[in-house]
Design a protein around this motif. Structure first.
Motif, PDB file in Angstrom:
ATOM      1  N   LEU A  84       0.778  -1.328   0.197  1.00 41.62           N
ATOM      2  CA  LEU A  84       0.035  -0.072  -0.013  1.00 41.62           C
ATOM      3  C   LEU A  84       1.040   1.315  -0.096  1.00 41.62           C
ATOM      4  N   ASP A  85       1.731   1.373   0.811  1.00 41.91           N
ATOM      5  CA  ASP A  85       2.817   2.422   0.823  1.00 41.91           C
ATOM      6  C   ASP A  85       3.701   2.719  -0.480  1.00 41.91           C
ATOM      7  N   VAL A  86       4.081   1.704  -0.890  1.00 47.15           N
ATOM      8  CA  VAL A  86       5.063   1.748  -2.016  1.00 47.15           C
ATOM      9  C   VAL A  86       4.026   2.099  -3.379  1.00 47.15           C
ATOM     10  N   THR A  87       2.700   1.721  -3.281  1.00 44.12           N
ATOM     11  CA  THR A  87       1.704   2.020  -4.365  1.00 44.12           C
ATOM     12  C   THR A  87       1.462   3.406  -4.157  1.00 44.12           C
ATOM     13  N   ALA A  88       1.366   4.068  -3.053  1.00 41.53           N
ATOM     14  CA  ALA A  88       0.942   5.194  -2.673  1.00 41.53           C
ATOM     15  C   ALA A  88       2.121   6.306  -3.163  1.00 41.53           C
ATOM     16  N   GLY A  89       3.274   5.713  -2.716  1.00 42.75           N
ATOM     17  CA  GLY A  89       4.457   6.556  -3.299  1.00 42.75           C
ATOM     18  C   GLY A  89       4.376   6.710  -4.828  1.00 42.75           C
ATOM     19  N   ILE A  90       4.358   5.497  -5.380  1.00 42.91           N
ATOM     20  CA  ILE A  90       4.489   5.494  -6.856  1.00 42.91           C
ATOM     21  C   ILE A  90       3.343   6.599  -7.574  1.00 42.91           C
ATOM     22  N   LEU A  91       2.208   6.098  -6.872  1.00 42.74           N
ATOM     23  CA  LEU A  91       1.031   7.364  -7.380  1.00 42.74           C
ATOM     24  C   LEU A  91       1.453   8.817  -7.202  1.00 42.74           C
ATOM     25  N   ALA A 131      -3.293  14.650 -12.106  1.00 46.17           N
ATOM     26  CA  ALA A 131      -2.383  14.584 -10.719  1.00 46.17           C
ATOM     27  C   ALA A 131      -3.361  14.851  -9.546  1.00 46.17           C
ATOM     28  N   TYR A 132      -4.615  15.352  -9.614  1.00 41.84           N
ATOM     29  CA  TYR A 132      -5.602  15.515  -8.571  1.00 41.84           C
ATOM     30  C   TYR A 132      -6.087  14.094  -8.156  1.00 41.84           C
ATOM     31  N   ILE A 133      -6.218  13.173  -9.242  1.00 37.23           N
ATOM     32  CA  ILE A 133      -6.887  11.916  -8.814  1.00 37.23           C
ATOM     33  C   ILE A 133      -5.772  11.184  -8.257  1.00 37.23           C
ATOM     34  N   LEU A 134      -4.632  11.173  -8.884  1.00 38.05           N
ATOM     35  CA  LEU A 134      -3.537  10.253  -8.219  1.00 38.05           C
ATOM     36  C   LEU A 134      -3.046  10.561  -7.022  1.00 38.05           C
ATOM     37  N   GLY A 135      -3.029  12.060  -6.831  1.00 37.21           N
ATOM     38  CA  GLY A 135      -2.609  12.468  -5.367  1.00 37.21           C
ATOM     39  C   GLY A 135      -3.719  12.082  -4.461  1.00 37.21           C
ATOM     40  N   LEU A 136      -5.072  12.172  -4.682  1.00 35.25           N
ATOM     41  CA  LEU A 136      -6.044  11.733  -3.965  1.00 35.25           C
ATOM     42  C   LEU A 136      -5.844  10.152  -3.528  1.00 35.25           C
ATOM     43  N   TRP A 137      -5.622   9.311  -4.491  1.00 35.03           N
ATOM     44  CA  TRP A 137      -5.343   7.905  -4.463  1.00 35.03           C
ATOM     45  C   TRP A 137      -4.026   7.591  -3.405  1.00 35.03           C
ATOM     46  N   ALA A 138      -3.206   8.675  -3.587  1.00 38.46           N
ATOM     47  CA  ALA A 138      -1.954   8.091  -2.831  1.00 38.46           C
ATOM     48  C   ALA A 138      -2.078   8.576  -1.353  1.00 38.46           C
ATOM     49  N   ALA A 139      -2.871   9.508  -1.152  1.00 41.25           N
ATOM     50  CA  ALA A 139      -3.260   9.990   0.167  1.00 41.25           C
ATOM     51  C   ALA A 139      -4.106   8.929   0.714  1.00 41.25           C
ATOM     52  N   SER A 140      -5.098   8.390   0.117  1.00 38.23           N
ATOM     53  CA  SER A 140      -6.054   7.436   0.639  1.00 38.23           C
ATOM     54  C   SER A 140      -5.286   6.326   1.263  1.00 38.23           C
ATOM     55  N   LEU A 141      -4.353   5.473   0.170  1.00 35.30           N
ATOM     56  CA  LEU A 141      -3.721   4.606   0.452  1.00 35.30           C
ATOM     57  C   LEU A 141      -2.580   4.656   1.556  1.00 35.30           C
ATOM     58  N   LEU A 142      -2.138   5.860   1.713  1.00 33.00           N
ATOM     59  CA  LEU A 142      -1.159   6.139   2.851  1.00 33.00           C
ATOM     60  C   LEU A 142      -2.065   5.888   3.947  1.00 33.00           C
ATOM     61  N   GLY A 143      -3.156   6.635   4.267  1.00 33.75           N
ATOM     62  CA  GLY A 143      -4.071   6.616   5.352  1.00 33.75           C
ATOM     63  C   GLY A 143      -4.454   5.297   5.654  1.00 33.75           C
ATOM     64  N   ALA A 145       1.794  12.482   9.206  1.00 35.10           N
ATOM     65  CA  ALA A 145       1.407  13.976   9.273  1.00 35.10           C
ATOM     66  C   ALA A 145       2.163  14.851   8.044  1.00 35.10           C
ATOM     67  N   VAL A 146       3.528  14.695   8.099  1.00 34.70           N
ATOM     68  CA  VAL A 146       4.188  15.413   6.764  1.00 34.70           C
ATOM     69  C   VAL A 146       3.876  14.948   5.628  1.00 34.70           C
ATOM     70  N   GLY A 147       3.872  13.621   5.565  1.00 32.50           N
ATOM     71  CA  GLY A 147       3.684  12.963   3.987  1.00 32.50           C
ATOM     72  C   GLY A 147       2.239  13.450   3.512  1.00 32.50           C
ATOM     73  N   LEU A 151       7.802  10.264   1.144  1.00 31.95           N
ATOM     74  CA  LEU A 151       7.397   9.749   2.287  1.00 31.95           C
ATOM     75  C   LEU A 151       6.669   8.655   2.588  1.00 31.95           C
ATOM     76  N   CYS A 152       5.647   8.363   1.812  1.00 32.83           N
ATOM     77  CA  CYS A 152       5.016   7.228   1.768  1.00 32.83           C
ATOM     78  C   CYS A 152       5.984   5.990   1.843  1.00 32.83           C
ATOM     79  N   MET A 153       6.834   6.089   1.102  1.00 30.26           N
ATOM     80  CA  MET A 153       7.822   4.787   1.038  1.00 30.26           C
ATOM     81  C   MET A 153       8.513   4.782   2.327  1.00 30.26           C
ATOM     82  N   VAL A 154       8.743   5.855   2.861  1.00 30.86           N
ATOM     83  CA  VAL A 154       9.614   5.795   4.107  1.00 30.86           C
ATOM     84  C   VAL A 154       8.824   5.392   5.225  1.00 30.86           C
ATOM     85  N   HIS A 155       7.415   5.869   4.973  1.00 30.30           N
ATOM     86  CA  HIS A 155       6.333   5.374   6.080  1.00 30.30           C
ATOM     87  C   HIS A 155       6.283   3.881   6.210  1.00 30.30           C
TER      88      HIS A 155
END
Length: 161
Positions: free
Chosen positions: A16-23, A51-63, A105-107, A139-143
């Protein structure tokens, strides 16, 4: 059986985190493909729906990854007195937990700033924007690293062999 579930959950968190990072990184690339005008330190950019959709998916997967890591790790040390008496493994798990919350929080903030700047109703003009989406993706990948470290150290003495 519970070890297998823990290993599967750790792999799921990493995925999930790596996918969020790639997105997040792809969202930054999509943002950079939009037309923009730059003059010294000022720039104007059109918002990118991709970029809006990909960023939204990245934030969701990180959460989702963060919630899963916290559910898997649990709360083993809840007071400072328990923390001081805890084993080094448990103390390390608390440190990893704190780092996962800071990185979240930062990511997530970086991703949300990038998402807002790509909102369809906003055309951003002003100072040059930093690469919020790609930094959030990294930061998703570091997470992922700290989440897995937290899960492993917090469950290392609680799982039966």
């Amino acid at each position: 059986m519970s070890k297998l579930v823990g290993i599967f959950a750790c792999f799921l968190i990493v995925a999930l985190d790596v996918t969020a990072g790639i997105l997040g990184i792809k969202a930054e690339a999509a943002r950079n493909q939009e037309k923009h005008l730059r003059l010294w330190i000022f720039e104007c950019k059109e918002p990118s729906h991709d970029a809006y959709i990909l960023g939204l998916w990245a934030a969701s997967l990180l959460g989702i990854a963060h919630v899963l890591a916290n559910l898997l790790g649990g709360c083993n040390v809840c007071t400072q007195e328990e923390f001081q008496k805890a084993s080094p493994s448990k103390q390390l798990s608390v440190v990893c937990l704190i780092f996962t919350w800071i990185i979240l929080a930062v990511g997530l903030s970086m991703l949300v700033i990038g998402i807002i700047s790509n909102n369809k109703s906003r055309r951003s003009c002003g100072f040059t924007h930093l690469h919020f989406l790609s930094i959030g993706g990294i930061l998703c990948m570091v997470h992922a690293l700290f989440s897995v470290a937290y899960c492993v150290t917090s469950t290392s003495t609680t799982l039966p062999t």
